[in-house]
Each structure stands twice: as C-alpha cells, then as structure tokens.
Motif scaffolding. Sequence first.
Motif, PDB file in Angstrom:
ATOM      1  N   ASN A 161       0.835  -1.195   0.000  1.00  0.00           N
ATOM      2  CA  ASN A 161       0.000   0.000   0.000  1.00  0.00           C
ATOM      3  C   ASN A 161       0.871   1.247   0.000  1.00  0.00           C
ATOM      4  O   ASN A 161       1.818   1.355   0.803  1.00  0.00           O
ATOM      5  N   GLY A 162       0.561   2.158  -0.895  1.00  0.00           N
ATOM      6  CA  GLY A 162       1.347   3.381  -0.996  1.00  0.00           C
ATOM      7  C   GLY A 162       0.524   4.509  -1.586  1.00  0.00           C
ATOM      8  O   GLY A 162      -0.682   4.594  -1.368  1.00  0.00           O
ATOM      9  N   PHE A 163       1.190   5.328  -2.406  1.00  0.00           N
ATOM     10  CA  PHE A 163       0.534   6.499  -2.972  1.00  0.00           C
ATOM     11  C   PHE A 163       0.951   6.716  -4.421  1.00  0.00           C
ATOM     12  O   PHE A 163       2.061   6.340  -4.818  1.00  0.00           O
ATOM     13  N   VAL A 164       0.051   7.321  -5.188  1.00  0.00           N
ATOM     14  CA  VAL A 164       0.373   7.772  -6.548  1.00  0.00           C
ATOM     15  C   VAL A 164      -0.031   9.236  -6.680  1.00  0.00           C
ATOM     16  O   VAL A 164      -0.805   9.757  -5.873  1.00  0.00           O
ATOM     17  N   GLU A 165       0.509   9.880  -7.704  1.00  0.00           N
ATOM     18  CA  GLU A 165       0.150  11.280  -7.950  1.00  0.00           C
ATOM     19  C   GLU A 165      -1.341  11.417  -8.246  1.00  0.00           C
ATOM     20  O   GLU A 165      -1.917  10.620  -8.989  1.00  0.00           O
ATOM     21  N   LYS A 166      -1.939  12.441  -7.689  1.00  0.00           N
ATOM     22  CA  LYS A 166      -3.370  12.676  -7.875  1.00  0.00           C
ATOM     23  C   LYS A 166      -3.697  12.960  -9.344  1.00  0.00           C
ATOM     24  O   LYS A 166      -4.746  12.567  -9.847  1.00  0.00           O
ATOM     25  N   SER A 167      -2.785  13.614 -10.044  1.00  0.00           N
ATOM     26  CA  SER A 167      -3.039  13.972 -11.452  1.00  0.00           C
ATOM     27  C   SER A 167      -3.089  12.757 -12.363  1.00  0.00           C
ATOM     28  O   SER A 167      -3.532  12.834 -13.501  1.00  0.00           O
ATOM     29  N   LEU A 168      -2.645  11.593 -11.850  1.00  0.00           N
ATOM     30  CA  LEU A 168      -2.707  10.372 -12.651  1.00  0.00           C
ATOM     31  C   LEU A 168      -4.146  10.012 -12.990  1.00  0.00           C
ATOM     32  O   LEU A 168      -4.422   9.458 -14.062  1.00  0.00           O
ATOM     33  N   ILE A 169      -5.082  10.325 -12.087  1.00  0.00           N
ATOM     34  CA  ILE A 169      -6.488   9.997 -12.302  1.00  0.00           C
ATOM     35  C   ILE A 169      -7.014  10.628 -13.580  1.00  0.00           C
ATOM     36  O   ILE A 169      -7.826  10.043 -14.303  1.00  0.00           O
TER      37      ILE A 169
END
Length: 554
Positions: free
Chosen positions: A504-512
């Motif tokens: 579990n981690g994080f990705v850039e919000k703009s990827l959506i």
Amino acid sequence: MENKIMKIHKINNFIYKIINKDLKNKKYKKIHTRFPPEPNGFLHIGHAKSIYLNFEISKIYNGKCNLRFDDTNPNTASKIYVKSIKKDIKWMGYIWNKKSFYVSQYFNKLYKYAQKLIKNNLAYVDKLSKKEIKEYRGTLKKKGQNSPYRNQTIEKNMKLFKDMKNGKFQDGDLCLRAKINMNSANIVMRDPVLYRIKKKLHYRTKNKWCIYPTYDFSHCISDSIEKITHSLCSLEFLDNNQLYQWILRNLNIKKHAKQYEFSRLNLEYTILSKRKLKVLIEKKIVSGWNDPRMPTISGLRIRGYTPKSIKNFCKKIGVSKKNHLIEFSLLEYCIRNHLNNIACRFMAIINPLKIVIINLPRKYKEKIIVNNHPLYPDMGTHKIYFNKIIYIDKNDFQEVANKKYRRLTINQEVRLRYSYVIKVKKIKKNSLGYIKKIYCTYDKNTLNKNPVDRKIKGVIHWISKKNSIPAKFRIFQHIFSIKNPDSVKNYLKYINHESIKIQNGFVEKSLIKNVKKKFFQFEREGYFIIDKKETIKNKKITFNKTISLKGKKY
C-alpha cells in the motif's frame, strides 16, 4: 503476389520456404491456414506462437486463416472457453476467415467417413478396455499384438458401431479402432482409436451424439473439408503425421493439406499444459485462468502486456524444428521495449516514508510542470506540487550507509526528482525503534539545478502528501522457483509461495486524469497498469506491476 513472395524469402524459417516453393510451383492459388484450439481452457503464450504463425502467414500471402474449435470432447469443451479464445485472438489483432468453425459441425460427415473405413475393412469395433489396449499396443522395444476382436466381420463391426451411436453401450465398453499395423515402428500406427463413447451433454450438439471422434481422426478430415493448404502443428504431433496421411489416403480424399511440425514453445519458470494449469486453479495457488501470474494471454493482458509485445516475442523466437527452453527475460524485454515508448511517466511511492520540510510554511504549495514522457512532448504534461509534507520510498533512506550509497542519509543530501535538494536534520522513531518520519530542510536555490558549492550524488522520486491518493500495488514474481518445472515429476513442490506481494502506498493525484492512457511508468519502480476489477473490489485504485525498468538486452 510475386513481390510478396520475394519479400518472404528474407524470413529465415522452413515453413515460409515451403510456402514460397508451393506458390512458385503453382501447387496452390491461395494459402489457407487454420488455428484449431481445443476449448478446454484459456489460451496461453504457447498458443500465441501458433496464432501468430498461422494468422501472419495468411496476412502476408493475402490468404485466409480459419478459427476452428476442436470440440470433440464433451467432458471438457465449454462455451466459456470458446468466448475467451475469441476474445484473446481479437485482442491480438487478428480476424479469422468468415465465421468460426467447429469440429462438431462435421459430426455427421465424420460418422459416415468412419463407416466407410469399416466397409473397406480398415476399422473395427474393439471391446478391449483402455488398459488392455495400452498393453496390447506394446512399446518401442516390444511389438504390439492384435486385438482378439480385430478380425470381426464387416457386418458385425457396422452393427456394433451403429449400436454405439444409438447409446446401447456405456463409456469404455467399446471403441472404434483403425486397422493398420500392430507391428509398426510408429506406435501411433498400431490400430489407433478413432471413436469413443462419452455419454455427456455436448455444449453445442446437446445429447444428439454419445460417440465422439478422436483428434487424430477428425483433424485431418476437418482440414480437408475447409480446404486448408498448410496444416501447421507442434512437434508433439510429428508421429501423428503418418496417421494424418493414412486416414485421408484410405478415405480417398484427393485434395488435402500436408502437415508440417514446428517446435512448441517452452518458457522458463512456466508450465504450458492446460491440465497442469487447471491444477494451479483447483488448488487455489492462483485465482483463475486470468490471474496475472498465469502464462495465459488473458493473464498477460491483465498484467499489462500488449499485443505488439507478444507478437514481437513470437517473431524473435522464430520457427524451427528443435525444442528448446526460451529465456523468460526475452518476453520481458519485448514488453519493456514497447512500454518504454508508450507509457506515461509518473511517480508512485510503494514503501512510504514521511518527510517534513521544516523550512517551508505549512500552507506552501509550489506547482511544477512535468512532461508525461521525456522523449515525446506530444504526450502532454501534468502538474506536481512541492510542499511541507512529502513521501519518499523507505529504501531511499539509511541512517548509516557506505560510500556507494547514492540516496538520502544523515550526512548526505539528495535531489528530489524535478525539484529541490533536501538535507536531514532530525529523525523521529516510534517506541519500537522504527523510523516514523524525517525532518529535512530544502535548498531553495536548487530547483532543477545543482548547488555550486557541493556535489549531489543521487536523485530520488517523491510525492507530495496533498497531491497524492492512496493506492494498492500488486508485485508479481514467477509462480515456480525452478527454470524448467515441466522437467520434474512433482512440479507443485517447486511453487513459489511469494509469487505475489501486495503493498500500500501512494500515486500522484493527477494520474487519475490520465487513466485513459492505461500504461504507466512509475519512475525508478517499473511499468504498471491499473487493474479495474481489483480497483472495484478493493475500493482503492490498484496497480499490477508489469515489469521492472531494467533487464537483459537482446
């Protein structure tokens, strides 16, 4: 046509050379191939080689390629598998000739051909059990012996075969065998079974039939009915070639294909037997045929492989008559090579470690424009934000490190990708001694440039807390721990029980906003694809790792 042939001469494999020769000698006006899968499971990477060969040949020579389902076993044939096979072939970019074909649509003709062999005293109904037939057949060193039912009258054989068809016997009671030569050096020719009883509802013909032809009997006749010119199959059917020709010759079928055998695909760390793959599913080692760890086309698709990468892999391994184990790294090279050109670059943190920038105001927010691909400006840009709290990967920090370590340490600065140089000031740990977060300072004069008074050794990726969304990452390894699991008797003994790791981690919000781009390279982590089914199931965006960034070059 002549120009096409001249181009093909450059392809160095024996099948193309045979076709060129046939066309030059005007043996055929049109090339007609076929792909004949048995609908008893999902297609795998081994089938992809046959798909590629048959469909590419028809494409290059402006011919035709049939899709024909070998649905002669009602115990295993299923509409589900038919549907999945069609989907996989279309996904690979191929369209078959006209509608799809089924051996089951030829059952009436096949039955009449079988009767013809009986009338010509070339087939008989046998009452031996399956075990007894095997014993009577002999071995490579021991000659076979005739069945005691081999010399029954034609009339009796005709009656028994009709009674078989009418359901008067049970599974295994009788079978129809060709009358060839029980002393043949080729064991396949020692009176092979042509028909067997199977009282099972067929997914297409329902309960119309209770006897079904074997592959050897139906395949060659189906090729003839469909006017196939070149019947291409793997080397395991080499010994069956003699039977293929015997059946057609003795049925007086004038125009028919010639069978050519090529090496089957054997891939490292993989099994390509549908029977063995089913065991993995039944024992819940994998979640199903389309599990991303499976060598199935649907599994590879969900993992992020592309049609182009699979076709390129098939092209590179080529066509030969010698079986050998293909390096798995070649398949990885093909997908990595393709994704490098089409995947958008983003940052993701799979093992988060919180960093607090102490010399930034709490509400500070700096926008930075980043290219989606360093080589292709037309792929667009996206925004990242630098502010007080960010995440870096846990592996990018060590309290004590050697001189070769090029990331963040207590005494060593590091550059944040596309951003600033940061320096450790304080470490906060929990009660167990694990690092909870790190307090750093940033050098405001180092945005995308190095400081003039000192050297910065490394660059790491990061994500702003405010510009991130939680994500789940599924990281895969080989299902088997040995290179050739097919070479051992108990292949289940070598299962890699850590073939999937979920983080579990994080990705850039703009990827959506870029989800439709489908393929992503997470910098320094690898290539990933969104798993839609798992995303819905987990209620959290979930990524499957396709492949790492570095690998063997070919």
